[in-house]
Scaffold this active site. Structure first.
Site, mmCIF file in Angstrom:
data_model
loop_
_atom_site.group_PDB
_atom_site.id
_atom_site.type_symbol
_atom_site.label_atom_id
_atom_site.label_comp_id
_atom_site.label_asym_id
_atom_site.label_seq_id
_atom_site.Cartn_x
_atom_site.Cartn_y
_atom_site.Cartn_z
ATOM 1 C CB CYS A 35 -0.975 -0.064 1.176
ATOM 2 S SG CYS A 35 -2.396 0.996 0.926
ATOM 3 C CG HIS A 88 -3.127 -3.381 4.197
ATOM 4 N ND1 HIS A 88 -2.000 -2.775 4.712
ATOM 5 C CD2 HIS A 88 -3.842 -2.414 3.600
ATOM 6 C CE1 HIS A 88 -2.045 -1.485 4.453
ATOM 7 N NE2 HIS A 88 -3.148 -1.232 3.778
ATOM 8 C CD GLU A 115 -0.135 -5.500 6.024
ATOM 9 O OE1 GLU A 115 -0.104 -6.102 4.929
ATOM 10 O OE2 GLU A 115 -0.473 -4.301 6.121
HETATM 11 N N1 GLN Z 1 -3.658 6.202 1.612
HETATM 12 C C1 GLN Z 1 -2.286 5.999 1.962
HETATM 13 C C2 GLN Z 1 -1.368 6.867 1.103
HETATM 14 O O1 GLN Z 1 -1.739 7.305 0.058
HETATM 15 C C3 GLN Z 1 -1.876 4.541 1.872
HETATM 16 C C4 GLN Z 1 -2.733 3.742 2.808
HETATM 17 C C5 GLN Z 1 -2.135 2.472 3.324
HETATM 18 O O2 GLN Z 1 -0.920 2.259 3.335
HETATM 19 N N2 GLN Z 1 -2.999 1.662 3.840
HETATM 20 O O3 GLN Z 1 -0.286 7.096 1.528
#
Ligand code: GLN
Length: 193
Positions: free
Chosen positions: A78, A171, A173
């Site tokens: 992410c 995610h 994890e």
């Molecule tokens: N929305 C976050 C970003 O743009 C990422 C979100 C996440 O790591 N769950 O940095």
């Protein structure tokens, strides 16, 4: 196999637990020295604007770029995927580190779907299903020719690999399903053997 987990901010503790469950030794790292000495690195979920600031403050950007040159395996989730991308919309281009030849759009699912769960199709050791947890997730907009798509949500790539670099928009994890950690461990073992 020892996995270093970058612990500046975000859900690094969950990543540490996820990789321990998959049988790895885990070290939380923050300094440029520790990053340089990593055999494999995980960049966790978090807030990429905060990460940009902290990476600068901790002086670790060059150390991360060295991992790219040395082809040390890196897995970004992410926020981590956003940092590994070639470019991300709305980001300071200095910090799109270019491990993965992809472009991404941050927070791309909109307010109504800030967080959601969905089954994704996983292409690791054949095809199977994986429960994807998406939290203010980015979307991968473009994928270069040397990037392999390992999982999709509908038609959209959500897990990609380029050589020893792996990135997920969701995610793993936060699940008990360690298949993606095991896959990264195999990549890391291959790179060090
Ligand atoms: N929305 C976050 C970003 O743009 C990422 C979100 C996440 O790591 N769950 O940095």
């Amino acid at each position: 196999m020892k996995i270093s987990v970058l612990a500046l901010q975000g859900d690094f503790a969950e990543h540490a637990e996820y990789f321990r469950k998959a049988g790895a030794e885990v070290e939380l790292v923050k300094s440029a020295d520790k990053i340089r000495n990593s055999e494999a690195l995980v960049i966790p979920g978090g807030e990429s604007t905060t990460y940009n600031r902290l990476m600068k403050r901790f002086g670790i950007i060059d150390a991360l770029k060295e991992l790219k040159e040395k082809k040390v395996p890196v897995f970004g989730t992410c926020n981590g995927l956003i940092l590994l991308a070639r470019s991300a919309t709305g980001e300071d281009p200095d910090y799109s580190l270019g491990f993965l030849d992809i472009t991404v759009s941050r927070n791309a699912y909109g307010r109504q779907r800030e967080s959601f769960e969905a089954d994704i199709s996983l292409h690791i050791d054949g095809e199977s299903s994986f429960r994807g947890i998406f939290i203010r997730a980015p979307k991968i907009l473009e994928v270069g020719s040397s990037v392999e798509v390992l999982a999709k949500l509908g038609d959209e790539p959500v897990l990609v690999r380029q050589g020893p670099f792996l990135g997920a928009t969701f995610h793993p994890e936060l699940t008990d399903d360690t298949r993606i950690a095991e896959y990264f461990l195999r990549l890391a073992e291959k790179a060090t053997s």
